[in-house]
Write a protein that holds these residues in place. Structure first.
Motif, PDB file in Angstrom:
ATOM      1  N   ILE A   1       0.803  -1.202  -0.179  1.00 59.22           N
ATOM      2  CA  ILE A   1       0.038   0.053   0.016  1.00 59.22           C
ATOM      3  C   ILE A   1       0.926   1.372  -0.021  1.00 59.22           C
ATOM      4  O   ILE A   1       1.617   1.458   0.975  1.00 59.22           O
ATOM      5  CB  ILE A   1      -0.951  -0.025   1.211  1.00 59.22           C
ATOM      6  N   ALA A   2       0.881   2.099  -0.912  1.00 63.73           N
ATOM      7  CA  ALA A   2       1.535   3.274  -1.249  1.00 63.73           C
ATOM      8  C   ALA A   2       0.694   4.474  -1.109  1.00 63.73           C
ATOM      9  O   ALA A   2      -0.402   4.547  -1.951  1.00 63.73           O
ATOM     10  CB  ALA A   2       2.219   3.370  -2.411  1.00 63.73           C
ATOM     11  N   ALA A   3       0.464   5.051   0.063  1.00 65.46           N
ATOM     12  CA  ALA A   3      -0.643   6.078   0.386  1.00 65.46           C
ATOM     13  C   ALA A   3      -0.280   6.935   1.637  1.00 65.46           C
ATOM     14  O   ALA A   3       0.918   6.733   2.177  1.00 65.46           O
ATOM     15  CB  ALA A   3      -1.971   5.428   0.671  1.00 65.46           C
ATOM     16  N   HIS A   4      -0.814   7.939   1.680  1.00 65.82           N
ATOM     17  CA  HIS A   4      -0.472   8.971   2.853  1.00 65.82           C
ATOM     18  C   HIS A   4      -1.095   8.177   4.022  1.00 65.82           C
ATOM     19  O   HIS A   4      -1.977   7.570   4.160  1.00 65.82           O
ATOM     20  CB  HIS A   4      -1.225  10.328   2.872  1.00 65.82           C
ATOM     21  N   GLY A   5      -0.258   8.166   5.230  1.00 67.28           N
ATOM     22  CA  GLY A   5      -0.550   7.594   6.212  1.00 67.28           C
ATOM     23  C   GLY A   5      -0.619   8.401   7.514  1.00 67.28           C
ATOM     24  O   GLY A   5      -0.061   9.563   7.511  1.00 67.28           O
ATOM     25  N   ARG A   6      -1.350   8.276   8.615  1.00 64.05           N
ATOM     26  CA  ARG A   6      -1.471   8.651   9.793  1.00 64.05           C
ATOM     27  C   ARG A   6      -1.640   8.070  10.969  1.00 64.05           C
ATOM     28  O   ARG A   6      -2.147   7.088  10.972  1.00 64.05           O
ATOM     29  CB  ARG A   6      -2.686   9.717   9.745  1.00 64.05           C
ATOM     30  N   HIS A   7      -0.729   8.538  11.905  1.00 69.97           N
ATOM     31  CA  HIS A   7      -0.860   7.609  13.153  1.00 69.97           C
ATOM     32  C   HIS A   7      -1.676   8.518  14.172  1.00 69.97           C
ATOM     33  O   HIS A   7      -1.358   9.717  14.258  1.00 69.97           O
ATOM     34  CB  HIS A   7       0.790   7.704  13.870  1.00 69.97           C
ATOM     35  N   SER A   8      -2.779   7.657  14.847  1.00 73.09           N
ATOM     36  CA  SER A   8      -3.353   8.455  15.698  1.00 73.09           C
ATOM     37  C   SER A   8      -3.024   8.080  17.370  1.00 73.09           C
ATOM     38  O   SER A   8      -2.866   7.115  17.510  1.00 73.09           O
ATOM     39  CB  SER A   8      -4.964   7.873  15.705  1.00 73.09           C
ATOM     40  N   ALA A   9      -2.481   9.065  17.824  1.00 71.34           N
ATOM     41  CA  ALA A   9      -2.109   8.878  19.058  1.00 71.34           C
ATOM     42  C   ALA A   9      -3.292   8.657  20.120  1.00 71.34           C
ATOM     43  O   ALA A   9      -3.120   8.018  21.012  1.00 71.34           O
ATOM     44  CB  ALA A   9      -1.128  10.136  19.548  1.00 71.34           C
ATOM     45  N   GLU A  10      -4.365   9.319  19.898  1.00 68.84           N
ATOM     46  CA  GLU A  10      -5.428   9.180  20.743  1.00 68.84           C
ATOM     47  C   GLU A  10      -5.937   7.815  20.941  1.00 68.84           C
ATOM     48  O   GLU A  10      -6.453   7.210  21.694  1.00 68.84           O
ATOM     49  CB  GLU A  10      -6.494  10.271  20.074  1.00 68.84           C
ATOM     50  N   ASN A  11      -6.022   7.226  19.557  1.00 66.43           N
ATOM     51  CA  ASN A  11      -6.376   5.871  19.624  1.00 66.43           C
ATOM     52  C   ASN A  11      -5.703   5.060  18.346  1.00 66.43           C
ATOM     53  O   ASN A  11      -6.035   5.391  17.266  1.00 66.43           O
ATOM     54  CB  ASN A  11      -7.950   5.595  19.623  1.00 66.43           C
ATOM     55  N   PRO A  12      -4.483   4.398  18.372  1.00 69.33           N
ATOM     56  CA  PRO A  12      -3.754   4.039  17.557  1.00 69.33           C
ATOM     57  C   PRO A  12      -4.610   3.015  16.644  1.00 69.33           C
ATOM     58  O   PRO A  12      -3.990   2.968  15.536  1.00 69.33           O
ATOM     59  CB  PRO A  12      -2.624   3.109  18.357  1.00 69.33           C
ATOM     60  N   LEU A  13      -5.684   2.663  16.806  1.00 64.40           N
ATOM     61  CA  LEU A  13      -6.375   1.704  15.884  1.00 64.40           C
ATOM     62  C   LEU A  13      -7.324   2.382  15.114  1.00 64.40           C
ATOM     63  O   LEU A  13      -7.673   1.962  14.041  1.00 64.40           O
ATOM     64  CB  LEU A  13      -7.105   0.637  16.800  1.00 64.40           C
ATOM     65  N   PHE A  14      -7.241   3.625  15.243  1.00 63.91           N
ATOM     66  CA  PHE A  14      -7.694   4.542  14.200  1.00 63.91           C
ATOM     67  C   PHE A  14      -6.487   5.220  13.328  1.00 63.91           C
ATOM     68  O   PHE A  14      -6.716   6.115  12.388  1.00 63.91           O
ATOM     69  CB  PHE A  14      -8.252   5.852  14.619  1.00 63.91           C
ATOM     70  N   SER A  15      -5.284   4.759  13.503  1.00 65.72           N
ATOM     71  CA  SER A  15      -4.111   5.036  12.539  1.00 65.72           C
ATOM     72  C   SER A  15      -4.624   4.420  11.133  1.00 65.72           C
ATOM     73  O   SER A  15      -5.355   3.331  11.154  1.00 65.72           O
ATOM     74  CB  SER A  15      -2.887   4.367  12.951  1.00 65.72           C
ATOM     75  N   GLY A  16      -4.151   4.859  10.037  1.00 63.01           N
ATOM     76  CA  GLY A  16      -4.412   4.318   9.017  1.00 63.01           C
ATOM     77  C   GLY A  16      -3.837   4.932   7.548  1.00 63.01           C
ATOM     78  O   GLY A  16      -3.034   5.774   7.654  1.00 63.01           O
ATOM     79  N   VAL A  17      -4.406   4.382   6.531  1.00 60.83           N
ATOM     80  CA  VAL A  17      -3.756   5.022   5.429  1.00 60.83           C
ATOM     81  C   VAL A  17      -5.127   5.419   4.409  1.00 60.83           C
ATOM     82  O   VAL A  17      -6.222   5.219   4.393  1.00 60.83           O
ATOM     83  CB  VAL A  17      -3.087   3.725   4.383  1.00 60.83           C
ATOM     84  N   GLU A  18      -4.795   6.403   3.561  1.00 62.63           N
ATOM     85  CA  GLU A  18      -5.859   7.296   3.010  1.00 62.63           C
ATOM     86  C   GLU A  18      -5.926   6.622   1.628  1.00 62.63           C
ATOM     87  O   GLU A  18      -5.156   6.305   0.968  1.00 62.63           O
ATOM     88  CB  GLU A  18      -5.451   8.591   2.605  1.00 62.63           C
ATOM     89  N   LEU A  19      -7.421   6.283   1.265  1.00 60.27           N
ATOM     90  CA  LEU A  19      -7.577   5.566   0.050  1.00 60.27           C
ATOM     91  C   LEU A  19      -8.342   6.552  -0.845  1.00 60.27           C
ATOM     92  O   LEU A  19      -8.972   7.705  -0.341  1.00 60.27           O
ATOM     93  CB  LEU A  19      -8.461   4.181   0.370  1.00 60.27           C
ATOM     94  N   ALA A  20      -9.093   5.994  -1.794  1.00 52.32           N
ATOM     95  CA  ALA A  20      -9.945   7.002  -2.616  1.00 52.32           C
ATOM     96  C   ALA A  20     -11.217   7.548  -1.859  1.00 52.32           C
ATOM     97  O   ALA A  20     -11.742   8.788  -2.290  1.00 52.32           O
ATOM     98  CB  ALA A  20     -10.287   6.223  -3.873  1.00 52.32           C
ATOM     99  N   ASP A  21     -11.825   6.735  -1.029  1.00 50.20           N
ATOM    100  CA  ASP A  21     -12.889   7.151  -0.408  1.00 50.20           C
ATOM    101  C   ASP A  21     -12.861   7.311   1.032  1.00 50.20           C
ATOM    102  O   ASP A  21     -13.876   7.273   1.749  1.00 50.20           O
ATOM    103  CB  ASP A  21     -13.989   5.987  -0.558  1.00 50.20           C
ATOM    104  N   GLY A  22     -11.546   7.591   1.558  1.00 51.62           N
ATOM    105  CA  GLY A  22     -11.146   8.106   2.863  1.00 51.62           C
ATOM    106  C   GLY A  22     -10.191   7.024   3.547  1.00 51.62           C
ATOM    107  O   GLY A  22      -9.747   6.140   2.855  1.00 51.62           O
TER     108      GLY A  22
END
Length: 810
Positions: free
Chosen positions: A686-707
């Motif tokens: 997966i090549a995408a923008h990623g974001r680490h969520s410190a508030e809840n790490p399981l809401f960390s994710g990668v950005e896809l076409a629909d979010g």
């Protein structure tokens, strides 16, 4: 003239609205009408309401005297006497006299006939059992009451269900507790502001037990403030007492302050039994903080036990014993045998925190007696008990959240293991300390369309208020997954050596002020002391910012200077963590099991490890389990997210190494399509923008076409790839929770069953990622192991180019 029943109802309404003068006059009229009509049961009910009014208006002794006088009246029927006994019990409970309250309920319940009276009494007696931390008996009363409430008593049914949830919380069943409370909450919130605050208070306690300490403590503070604004002094003090109890672990000084505020409130309303509990919590906070308590532990424990509060009494006794041991140790004195009763063994129905506390005490007594190995046995037994409870939860979020409950035992075990000088003991405890969550055998959650819909809605973009609500609902719905109940035993050192083959395993241990490494190969075991932890922490302090800034496209001398600072920091880390070990490692591939403090280290960039096969494992035990069968490398799938400059080029170039590879780009790279692809391939890139969520790490994710595609989405996959490559910034990061457990997107993939994840803990330049993954795929397609393929794709950090801090996790 209205009937006695109608007047009584109006008097109760005035009392609940705190219109005390009106309530007094109306109840007096009701009592006269009941006496005229000869309705002795109604007469008894009115008289008990009058006694409660006296209590509420500041005369608890007068209220209890009225009840005593009533019980001497000749006109009482057996059922009327039962009603009065139960009201007597409620007033005793308000004062915190739980043993006397329980006896009064027992006298009254057997005399009751009507379903409403009986249900009411059972609910109230269940409250006494809860005050005594006896959740099984409480739950039995609440469940019986739920079957008794007739139609038209929906408010009472909701309150009963909420109380059942609290009993489930005390019993350690956090999932059932939230389910019961949430089912009852809408009705209770409509009843009154006080009821809404009660819902918030009790639910907050469950959240704290589930590891959401900050969120739960904020909710408890808000509930206390709400009760204060309503003028409910005792309820405010009860909320403060709950808050102080939970603060003792993380902020004992604040716990002491809040407990003393609660004590003032209880003394104001003359609730002596609850004041005693507040003093006990203040005592525990002082002991935890290492201060001298103002009370004597045994002097507190005795009265607590007399009130039937056996678990709080036992907690105080254990804390007092621990304080004496530590005081003797700090003064260099031998530990004297404690006077009074010998503690334990604690029965299995005791709350989990008390069972663990008792094991801690037994371990310290053994160590003080010069029997460190016996102390380790006690700590081991305590952790086994903890893991059995932890394994009831299937959610990775919940498993890692509650890990803090076992952290004190694990940390103490590590300290004793380091002091022991025994390699096998040190290895065992390095595994136990880092396996507080990973020892639990994971389960694949069942299909959950409702959760999938929530994640889809979140992806689609919603307002801030709805987003907050959705995140909470998603998190707590994921908690509902039942655990496996299965716990893996850590592998023994000898067994590890037999299975190492050509690799070397390095276990890093940070215990107290010491940093130690254990280097294990098939034919040798070497312990290496790496210095003090202060130096290591200082060097790690600016590592992630250095990595992030070095990845940016800074011009000429400025970029060289920034990257030069990073090169220097990496050299310092290598000097501390790697160079002293190289003679023992030789030219072997390496498996690392680092302490949580080392989570941000880009191991592949450290001198001595660049160009070498390096795998960072959650533990040696989990690494061997994942290595038991060959990794599947037969098929690959590629995903390019939006707005990444080289993403499409990167996946196209990588796919060229794999015959038949599937690629999703542009609008095709939707969450649904990526989920489908992930369940069909062995290798997913997966090549995408990623974001680490410190508030809840399981809401960390990668950005896809629909979010965004989150860690929670991974749990919805029926199967997962063996290898996941994340060419996305930050998604290799992990949060260190209060139990020193790591959690993030990498952990979510591994928990779901993925064998290897390659990701970066920091920002990575697009050009660097493109080059690394192109070389990486060429190696994988040839059949190289992921760590070996990554080693061939990474070059040393220097001042001329941005770094490539990718790490192979397993």
């Amino acid at each position: 003239m209205d009937s006695a029943a109608e007047l009584h109802e109006r008097g109760l309404t005035a009392l609940n609205k705190r219109r005390y003068d009106q309530a007094e006059k109306t109840l007096a009229l009701a009592a006269m009408e009941a006496e005229k009509s000869g309705d002795q049961l109604r007469r008894a009910r009115i008289a008990t309401t009058q006694a409660y009014l006296v209590y509420e208006t500041g005369d608890p002794d007068g209220a209890l005297s009225r009840i005593t006088e009533l019980l001497g009246e000749r006109w009482l029927t057996e059922e009327a006497e039962g009603v009065i006994h139960c009201q007597h019990a409620m007033l005793l409970l308000r004062r915190g006299h739980t043993a006397d309250a329980l006896a009064a309920f027992d006298r009254g319940i057997g005399r009751l006939n009507g379903p409403v009276d009986l249900a009411t009494a059972l609910v109230n007696r269940g409250g006494v059992y809860l005050a005594q931390l006896r959740p099984r008996e409480a739950a039995q009363d609440f469940e019986q009451a739920l079957g008794l409430w007739p139609e038209g008593h929906e408010d009472q049914r909701a309150m009963t269900l909420h109380n059942l949830g609290y009993a489930q919380y005390v019993a350690g069943d956090l999932i059932a507790a939230l389910g019961s409370m949430d089912q009852a909450a809408p009705r209770m919130r409509e009843m009154s502001p006080a009821m809404a605050a009660t819902v918030d208070q009790d639910r907050a306690e469950v959240l704290v037990a589930a590891g959401l300490r900050v969120q739960g403590q904020q909710s408890l503070s808000a509930a206390a403030a709400a009760f204060g604004e309503l003028g409910l002094t005792q309820r405010q003090a009860e909320a403060e007492l709950a808050l102080a109890s939970h603060l003792t672990v993380t902020d004992p000084d604040e716990a002491d302050r809040v407990a003393r505020s609660a004590l003032d409130g209880f003394e104001e309303v003359r609730a002596s039994g609850l004041a005693l509990r507040a003093r006990a919590v203040a005592f525990e906070a002082a002991v935890t903080a290492g201060a001298n308590p103002s009370d004597d532990g045994e002097a507190l424990a005795g009265p607590l036990e007399e009130q039937g509060l056996s678990w709080p009494a036992l907690r105080v006794r254990i804390k007092a014993r621990l304080a004496r041991i530590r005081s003797a140790e700090s003064a260099g004195l031998p530990t004297r045998p404690a006077s009074g009763r010998v503690i334990g063994p604690v029965p299995p129905e005791a709350p989990i925190d008390i069972r663990l506390l008792e094991r801690e005490l037994r371990a310290e007594l053994a160590v003080a007696a010069g029997r460190a190995l016996a102390g380790l046995r006690e700590l081991r037994a305590g952790l086994d008990d903890f893991h059995l409870w932890q394994s009831s939860f299937g959610s990775l979020d919940l498993q890692t959240n509650v890990a803090g409950h076992g952290r004190i035992l694990a940390r103490r075990g590590l300290e004793l293991a380091v002091d022991s000088g025994e390699a096998d003991v040190l290895f065992e405890w390095s595994e136990r300390a880092r396996m507080l969550a990973s020892r639990v055998q994971s389960v694949r959650p069942p299909s959950d369309p409702a959760l999938a819909e929530m994640l889809t809605e979140l992806r689609g973009g919603v307002g801030p208020e709805r987003e907050t609500q959705l995140r909470q609902e998603i998190r707590e719905r994921a908690w509902q997954v039942k655990g496996s109940g299965q716990v893996a035993d850590p592998i023994l050192l000898g067994d590890l050596q037999e299975r190492l083959d050509k690799s070397a395993l390095v276990a890093y241990v940070v215990a107290g002020e010491r940093v130690v490494a254990l280097v294990v190969t098939a034919d040798s075991v070497n312990r290496v002391d790496l210095g003090d932890s202060g130096t290591l922490r200082s060097t790690l302090g600016g590592l992630l910012p250095d990595l992030d800034v070095a990845a940016t496209d800074l011009p000429g001398p400025l970029g060289a200077a920034v990257r030069g600072d990073l090169v220097d920091r990496l050299a310092q880390l290598s000097k501390i963590l790697v160079v002293p070990l190289l003679d023992y490692i030789g030219d072997r591939p390496i498996v690392l099991t680092p302490s949580a403090i080392l989570a941000p280290v880009p191991w592949t960039l450290l001198t001595g490890l660049v160009g070498r096969s390096v795998t960072v494992a959650q533990s040696a035990t989990t690494w061997l389990a994942r290595s038991a069968t060959p990794i599947r490398l037969d098929s690959a799938g590629f995903v390019a997210g939006p707005r990444v400059m080289r993403a499409s080029d990167e996946v196209a170039a990588g796919a060229a190494s794999w015959p038949g590879a599937r690629c999703l780009t542009g609008d095709e790279a939707s969450a649904e399509a990526v989920a489908s692809l992930a369940q069909e391939v062995d290798v997913l890139h997966i090549a995408a923008h990623g974001r680490h969520s410190a508030e809840n790490p399981l809401f960390s994710g990668v950005e896809l076409a629909d979010g965004a595609w989150h860690g929670y989405d991974i749990d919805l996959l029926a199967t997962v790839p063996d290898v996941v490559l994340l060419s996305a910034c930050e998604v290799g990061r992990s949060n260190v929770r209060w139990g020193e457990e790591l959690i993030g997107l990498v952990g979510a993939w591994l928990h779901a069953g993925t064998r290897v994840v390659i990701a970066s803990p920091a920002v990575v330049a697009d050009e660097v990622a493109h080059k690394v993954f192109l070389d990486l795929h060429a190696g994988l397609a040839k059949g190289l192991a992921p760590a070996e393929a990554l080693a061939g794709a990474i070059r040393p950090a220097d001042t001329d180019s941005a770094p490539a801090p990718f790490v192979c996790f397993s």
